[in-house]
Write an enzyme that holds these catalytic residues in place. Structure first.
Site, PDB file in Angstrom:
ATOM      1  N   TRP A  37       0.809  -1.219   0.000  1.00  0.00           N
ATOM      2  CA  TRP A  37       0.000   0.000   0.000  1.00  0.00           C
ATOM      3  C   TRP A  37       0.844   1.272   0.000  1.00  0.00           C
ATOM      4  O   TRP A  37       0.313   2.361  -0.188  1.00  0.00           O
ATOM      5  CB  TRP A  37      -0.927   0.028   1.236  1.00  0.00           C
ATOM      6  CG  TRP A  37      -0.193  -0.246   2.518  1.00  0.00           C
ATOM      7  CD1 TRP A  37      -0.132  -1.452   3.167  1.00  0.00           C
ATOM      8  CD2 TRP A  37       0.605   0.663   3.280  1.00  0.00           C
ATOM      9  NE1 TRP A  37       0.658  -1.348   4.283  1.00  0.00           N
ATOM     10  CE2 TRP A  37       1.123  -0.054   4.381  1.00  0.00           C
ATOM     11  CE3 TRP A  37       0.933   2.014   3.159  1.00  0.00           C
ATOM     12  CZ2 TRP A  37       1.956   0.523   5.343  1.00  0.00           C
ATOM     13  CZ3 TRP A  37       1.766   2.587   4.105  1.00  0.00           C
ATOM     14  CH2 TRP A  37       2.263   1.847   5.182  1.00  0.00           C
ATOM     15  N   ARG A  97       6.044  -0.729 -11.581  1.00  0.00           N
ATOM     16  CA  ARG A  97       7.398  -1.308 -11.607  1.00  0.00           C
ATOM     17  C   ARG A  97       7.335  -2.791 -11.966  1.00  0.00           C
ATOM     18  O   ARG A  97       8.331  -3.381 -12.379  1.00  0.00           O
ATOM     19  CB  ARG A  97       8.035  -1.090 -10.220  1.00  0.00           C
ATOM     20  CG  ARG A  97       9.533  -1.209 -10.201  1.00  0.00           C
ATOM     21  CD  ARG A  97      10.120  -0.672  -8.917  1.00  0.00           C
ATOM     22  NE  ARG A  97       9.945  -1.565  -7.788  1.00  0.00           N
ATOM     23  CZ  ARG A  97      10.470  -1.355  -6.575  1.00  0.00           C
ATOM     24  NH1 ARG A  97      11.200  -0.266  -6.364  1.00  0.00           N
ATOM     25  NH2 ARG A  97      10.280  -2.190  -5.601  1.00  0.00           N
ATOM     26  N   LYS A 124      -2.507  -8.194  -7.931  1.00  0.00           N
ATOM     27  CA  LYS A 124      -3.296  -8.083  -6.702  1.00  0.00           C
ATOM     28  C   LYS A 124      -2.748  -6.915  -5.889  1.00  0.00           C
ATOM     29  O   LYS A 124      -1.731  -7.019  -5.223  1.00  0.00           O
ATOM     30  CB  LYS A 124      -3.224  -9.358  -5.858  1.00  0.00           C
ATOM     31  CG  LYS A 124      -4.349  -9.364  -4.826  1.00  0.00           C
ATOM     32  CD  LYS A 124      -3.989  -9.994  -3.515  1.00  0.00           C
ATOM     33  CE  LYS A 124      -3.195  -9.139  -2.578  1.00  0.00           C
ATOM     34  NZ  LYS A 124      -3.842  -7.920  -2.081  1.00  0.00           N
ATOM     35  N   SER A 152       6.099  -7.232   2.896  1.00  0.00           N
ATOM     36  CA  SER A 152       6.903  -7.527   4.084  1.00  0.00           C
ATOM     37  C   SER A 152       7.670  -8.844   3.925  1.00  0.00           C
ATOM     38  O   SER A 152       7.251  -9.741   3.186  1.00  0.00           O
ATOM     39  CB  SER A 152       5.983  -7.618   5.301  1.00  0.00           C
ATOM     40  OG  SER A 152       5.066  -8.676   5.119  1.00  0.00           O
ATOM     41  N   GLU A 182      10.671  -8.293  -3.436  1.00  0.00           N
ATOM     42  CA  GLU A 182      11.141  -6.997  -2.913  1.00  0.00           C
ATOM     43  C   GLU A 182      10.566  -6.877  -1.512  1.00  0.00           C
ATOM     44  O   GLU A 182       9.373  -6.614  -1.348  1.00  0.00           O
ATOM     45  CB  GLU A 182      10.639  -5.858  -3.803  1.00  0.00           C
ATOM     46  CG  GLU A 182      11.202  -5.870  -5.228  1.00  0.00           C
ATOM     47  CD  GLU A 182      12.673  -5.491  -5.299  1.00  0.00           C
ATOM     48  OE1 GLU A 182      13.214  -4.977  -4.296  1.00  0.00           O
ATOM     49  OE2 GLU A 182      13.289  -5.746  -6.339  1.00  0.00           O
ATOM     50  N   ARG A 184      10.129  10.887   3.266  1.00  0.00           N
ATOM     51  CA  ARG A 184       9.304  10.605   2.085  1.00  0.00           C
ATOM     52  C   ARG A 184       8.198   9.651   2.518  1.00  0.00           C
ATOM     53  O   ARG A 184       8.469   8.653   3.205  1.00  0.00           O
ATOM     54  CB  ARG A 184      10.176   9.962   0.996  1.00  0.00           C
ATOM     55  CG  ARG A 184       9.577  10.028  -0.381  1.00  0.00           C
ATOM     56  CD  ARG A 184      10.655   9.811  -1.423  1.00  0.00           C
ATOM     57  NE  ARG A 184      11.222   8.486  -1.316  1.00  0.00           N
ATOM     58  CZ  ARG A 184      11.059   7.511  -2.217  1.00  0.00           C
ATOM     59  NH1 ARG A 184      10.335   7.715  -3.282  1.00  0.00           N
ATOM     60  NH2 ARG A 184      11.636   6.344  -2.051  1.00  0.00           N
ATOM     61  N   CYS A 208      10.110   1.236   2.146  1.00  0.00           N
ATOM     62  CA  CYS A 208      11.075   0.164   2.431  1.00  0.00           C
ATOM     63  C   CYS A 208      12.480   0.750   2.450  1.00  0.00           C
ATOM     64  O   CYS A 208      13.375   0.211   3.091  1.00  0.00           O
ATOM     65  CB  CYS A 208      10.967  -0.927   1.391  1.00  0.00           C
ATOM     66  SG  CYS A 208      11.106  -0.277  -0.280  1.00  0.00           S
ATOM     67  N   GLU A 225      11.636  -2.678  11.154  1.00  0.00           N
ATOM     68  CA  GLU A 225      11.190  -1.540  10.339  1.00  0.00           C
ATOM     69  C   GLU A 225      10.276  -0.649  11.161  1.00  0.00           C
ATOM     70  O   GLU A 225       9.301  -1.131  11.734  1.00  0.00           O
ATOM     71  CB  GLU A 225      10.364  -2.052   9.154  1.00  0.00           C
ATOM     72  CG  GLU A 225      11.158  -2.380   7.941  1.00  0.00           C
ATOM     73  CD  GLU A 225      10.248  -2.688   6.746  1.00  0.00           C
ATOM     74  OE1 GLU A 225       9.257  -3.407   6.898  1.00  0.00           O
ATOM     75  OE2 GLU A 225      10.571  -2.204   5.655  1.00  0.00           O
ATOM     76  N   SER A 270      15.898   5.507  -5.740  1.00  0.00           N
ATOM     77  CA  SER A 270      14.959   4.913  -6.709  1.00  0.00           C
ATOM     78  C   SER A 270      15.089   5.562  -8.082  1.00  0.00           C
ATOM     79  O   SER A 270      15.086   6.795  -8.188  1.00  0.00           O
ATOM     80  CB  SER A 270      13.526   5.097  -6.215  1.00  0.00           C
ATOM     81  OG  SER A 270      13.405   4.571  -4.920  1.00  0.00           O
TER      82      SER A 270
HETATM   83  P1  NAD Z   1       2.357  -6.913   3.383  1.00  0.00           P
HETATM   84  O1  NAD Z   1       3.408  -7.963   3.264  1.00  0.00           O
HETATM   85  O2  NAD Z   1       1.458  -6.947   4.553  1.00  0.00           O
HETATM   86  O3  NAD Z   1       1.402  -6.942   2.106  1.00  0.00           O
HETATM   87  C1  NAD Z   1       1.934  -6.888   0.793  1.00  0.00           C
HETATM   88  C2  NAD Z   1       0.915  -7.478  -0.165  1.00  0.00           C
HETATM   89  O4  NAD Z   1       0.739  -8.865   0.151  1.00  0.00           O
HETATM   90  C3  NAD Z   1      -0.477  -6.842  -0.064  1.00  0.00           C
HETATM   91  O5  NAD Z   1      -1.041  -6.804  -1.359  1.00  0.00           O
HETATM   92  C4  NAD Z   1      -1.221  -7.824   0.817  1.00  0.00           C
HETATM   93  O6  NAD Z   1      -2.621  -7.781   0.618  1.00  0.00           O
HETATM   94  C5  NAD Z   1      -0.633  -9.143   0.324  1.00  0.00           C
HETATM   95  N1  NAD Z   1      -0.783 -10.253   1.255  1.00  0.00           N
HETATM   96  C6  NAD Z   1      -0.922 -10.222   2.594  1.00  0.00           C
HETATM   97  N2  NAD Z   1      -1.049 -11.474   3.076  1.00  0.00           N
HETATM   98  C7  NAD Z   1      -0.966 -12.313   2.017  1.00  0.00           C
HETATM   99  C8  NAD Z   1      -1.021 -13.729   1.862  1.00  0.00           C
HETATM  100  N3  NAD Z   1      -1.177 -14.543   2.899  1.00  0.00           N
HETATM  101  N4  NAD Z   1      -0.926 -14.241   0.618  1.00  0.00           N
HETATM  102  C9  NAD Z   1      -0.751 -13.427  -0.441  1.00  0.00           C
HETATM  103  N5  NAD Z   1      -0.688 -12.094  -0.374  1.00  0.00           N
HETATM  104  C10 NAD Z   1      -0.788 -11.535   0.846  1.00  0.00           C
HETATM  105  O7  NAD Z   1       3.119  -5.524   3.250  1.00  0.00           O
HETATM  106  P2  NAD Z   1       2.501  -4.055   3.330  1.00  0.00           P
HETATM  107  O8  NAD Z   1       2.185  -3.776   4.756  1.00  0.00           O
HETATM  108  O9  NAD Z   1       1.443  -3.866   2.299  1.00  0.00           O
HETATM  109  O10 NAD Z   1       3.736  -3.181   2.852  1.00  0.00           O
HETATM  110  C11 NAD Z   1       4.764  -2.795   3.689  1.00  0.00           C
HETATM  111  C12 NAD Z   1       5.958  -3.718   3.526  1.00  0.00           C
HETATM  112  O11 NAD Z   1       6.358  -3.748   2.163  1.00  0.00           O
HETATM  113  C13 NAD Z   1       7.166  -3.245   4.311  1.00  0.00           C
HETATM  114  O12 NAD Z   1       7.784  -4.348   4.912  1.00  0.00           O
HETATM  115  C14 NAD Z   1       8.057  -2.650   3.228  1.00  0.00           C
HETATM  116  O13 NAD Z   1       9.404  -2.625   3.548  1.00  0.00           O
HETATM  117  C15 NAD Z   1       7.763  -3.541   2.077  1.00  0.00           C
HETATM  118  N6  NAD Z   1       8.097  -2.878   0.822  1.00  0.00           N
HETATM  119  C16 NAD Z   1       9.207  -3.299   0.138  1.00  0.00           C
HETATM  120  C17 NAD Z   1       9.572  -2.656  -1.040  1.00  0.00           C
HETATM  121  C18 NAD Z   1      10.789  -3.100  -1.806  1.00  0.00           C
HETATM  122  O14 NAD Z   1      10.889  -2.705  -2.958  1.00  0.00           O
HETATM  123  N7  NAD Z   1      11.692  -3.862  -1.245  1.00  0.00           N
HETATM  124  C19 NAD Z   1       8.803  -1.597  -1.522  1.00  0.00           C
HETATM  125  C20 NAD Z   1       7.685  -1.189  -0.798  1.00  0.00           C
HETATM  126  C21 NAD Z   1       7.342  -1.850   0.379  1.00  0.00           C
END
Ligand code: NAD
Length: 493
Positions: free
Chosen positions: A165, A174, A189, A244, A265, A293, A299, A397, A457
């Site tokens: 999100w 991307r 998704k 995550s 990622e 930002r 992340c 984090e 980025s």
């Molecule tokens: P999240 O892992 O909770 O969710 C990410 C996605 O996975 C969402 O679309 C969510 O609905 C989906 N999801 C959740 N449970 C799932 C399951 N059991 N099966 C399949 N899909 C599932 O992460 P978040 O809270 O949306 O985002 C924040 C995290 O993303 C932070 O840890 C951040 O560091 C990371 N992030 C990494 C990058 C990168 O490029 N490395 C970029 C942006 C965010």
């Protein structure tokens, strides 16, 4: 369109015509069981819209659609794919104000951050549109001289794209841009919290002429079973996940059953190092970008500041002055510099980490307490000093506007602390001596280093992490090859 929002923003968003259903085989439709998911504005908690809630049968329909479109899209000339991507780039720029407002409303980030995100997100379409017509294979002579080695690349196949999100547009583009450029069909998704921007981008792809089934979009509040159904379908070949580390690990286990190609990622724990020879004003400027930002919800956000003793106090003074001046408020208010966090759970988690650090001996020189209950999920900009090594926020984090500062004396001591983490996404380093910076960058275990810069980025650069921050790279030619398989033909002529 069923967006409910303040009258003043309605005309702008009506122009964007944001869909709220699933996109399957080129048609917008509700889920089989008719469920809906509310999307809320984190600044007020108000419902902005409700989107369709996909279940397992919808997931199966999406794979059917991606499979039906696969051969035709893979056979489409690279130039035709490129032109479609370039049209989407143009459309995103034409609608950039509406897209920025939509991002700001559903995610909470300031309009300035949202505008930068739209420009960054759109650039993936241009960059991959330009890149895919220049992709080359290789022809070589085997070392023994007996035969030729002919190496080509082809689309990996149906790709599942899962996004978080915090960058609702850029994390989607991307993945979509290189997947489609490579000739793959895909199922996207988006995060349950911020589905509207991804749906708006999908609508622009359709407007640009995307054939039915090439990109399908599933919004769901049941990601576990829905994604499992897609990943265990024998026609799926690729998982590209941003989110995550915890969910990433879980998905890697599911992906193992079919030995899917995986691009991951994941989370970060970025160190921001200021050496005694650095330009401290520039370091404070870079720290504000790296920390603030998206209100720290990135992340790549600087999660730990290591500042060499001779400049520690000057740096902290400068950082506190800048952080104290940050204007906090609803993202969609033009004057806001830092919006709310994504929801109240996020505020609780950030505060828990701050209170843990304070209990272990850290001192708050700015902020340090969550506001009394009120509308919106806000946390104040916070700077902590004298943070002890066992404080949880040096290892987890933070994902909020909190800067913990640690003082150090010697380079070796700093390097040990910097590398003491399971994450390895990005590090920031400020020094007045480029050679010293490059030497230290080699000793830091992270996929990216910002050397005298608070932002790394770039669509043309390979973005990604080492250790538990991920697998593979997004952006650059590497990001295109993630969605391709290499084929080698041995022949003689
Ligand atoms: P999240 O892992 O909770 O969710 C990410 C996605 O996975 C969402 O679309 C969510 O609905 C989906 N999801 C959740 N449970 C799932 C399951 N059991 N099966 C399949 N899909 C599932 O992460 P978040 O809270 O949306 O985002 C924040 C995290 O993303 C932070 O840890 C951040 O560091 C990371 N992030 C990494 C990058 C990168 O490029 N490395 C970029 C942006 C965010």
């Amino acid at each position: 369109m069923s967006l409910r929002m303040h009258e003043s923003v309605r005309p702008v968003l009506d122009r964007l015509d944001v869909p709220t259903d699933l996109l399957v085989a080129g048609a917008w439709r509700g889920g089989h069981d008719g469920g809906r998911i509310d999307v809320r504005d984190p600044a007020t908690g108000e419902v902005l819209a409700s989107v369709a809630d996909a279940g397992v049968p919808d997931a199966q329909d999406a794979v059917d659609a991606a499979a039906a479109a696969a051969a035709g899209w893979a056979a489409t000339a690279p130039r035709a794919r490129a032109e479609l991507l370039l049209r989407v780039h143009t459309l995103m720029h034409e609608r950039s104000e509406e897209l920025a407002l939509l991002i700001s409303l559903e995610n909470g980030k300031s309009l300035a951050d949202a505008r930068s995100e739209v420009a960054y997100a759109a650039e993936f379409f241009r960059w991959y549109g330009e890149e895919v017509v220049r992709l080359r294979g290789q022809v070589g002579l085997s070392p023994g001289g007996g035969n030729r080695l002919v190496v080509t690349h082809r689309p990996v196949g149906i790709s599942v794209l899962i996004t978080p999100w915090n960058f609702p547009a850029a994390m989607a583009t991307r993945k979509i841009a290189p997947a489609l450029a490579a000739g793959c069909t895909a199922i996207l998704k988006p995060a349950t919290e911020t589905p509207l921007t991804a749906l708006a981008v999908a609508a622009l792809l359709q407007e640009a002429g995307l054939p039915d089934g090439v990109l399908n979009v599933l919004t769901t509040r049941r990601p576990g079973p829905v994604i499992e159904a897609v990943l265990t379908d024998p026609r799926t070949r690729m998982l590209s996940f941003t989110g995550s580390t915890e969910i990433g690990r879980r998905l890697l286990r599911t992906a193992a059953d079919q030995v899917l190609k995986c691009g991951m990622e994941l989370g970060g724990n970025a160190p921001f190092v200021v050496l005694a020879d650095a330009d401290v004003d520039a370091a404070v400027e870079g720290a504000m970008v790296a920390k603030m930002r998206n209100g720290g919800q990135a992340c790549t956000a600087a999660n730990r500041f290591f500042v060499q003793a001779p400049v520690h106090d000057t740096f902290v003074e400068g950082l506190v002055a800048r952080m104290a001046a940050v204007r906090v408020g609803p993202g969609s208010d033009e004057r806001t510099q830092c919006g709310p966090l994504i929801n109240d759970d996020a505020v609780r988690k950030v505060d828990e980490l701050v209170q843990d650090a304070l209990a272990r001996g850290a001192r708050a020189v700015l902020g340090g307490a969550r506001p009394e209950d009120g509308p919106g999920s806000y946390y104040p900009p916070t700077v902590l000093v004298d943070v002890p090594a066992d404080a949880r926020l040096l290892h987890e984090e933070i994902f909020g506007p909190v800067a913990p500062v640690v003082r150090f004396e010697r380079e070796e001591e700093m390097l040990t602390m910097v590398n003491d983490t399971e994450y390895g996404l990005v590090s920031y380093l400020y020094t007045g001596e480029l050679g010293r910076g490059l030497r230290l960058a080699e000793s830091i275990d992270s996929g990216m280093v910002g050397l005298n810069r608070g932002l790394v980025s770039d669509p043309a650069a390979p973005f990604g992490g080492t250790k538990q921050s991920g697998l593979g790279r997004e952006g650059s030619t590497e990001g295109l090859l993630e969605f391709m398989e290499t084929q080698y033909v041995a022949t003689s002529w």
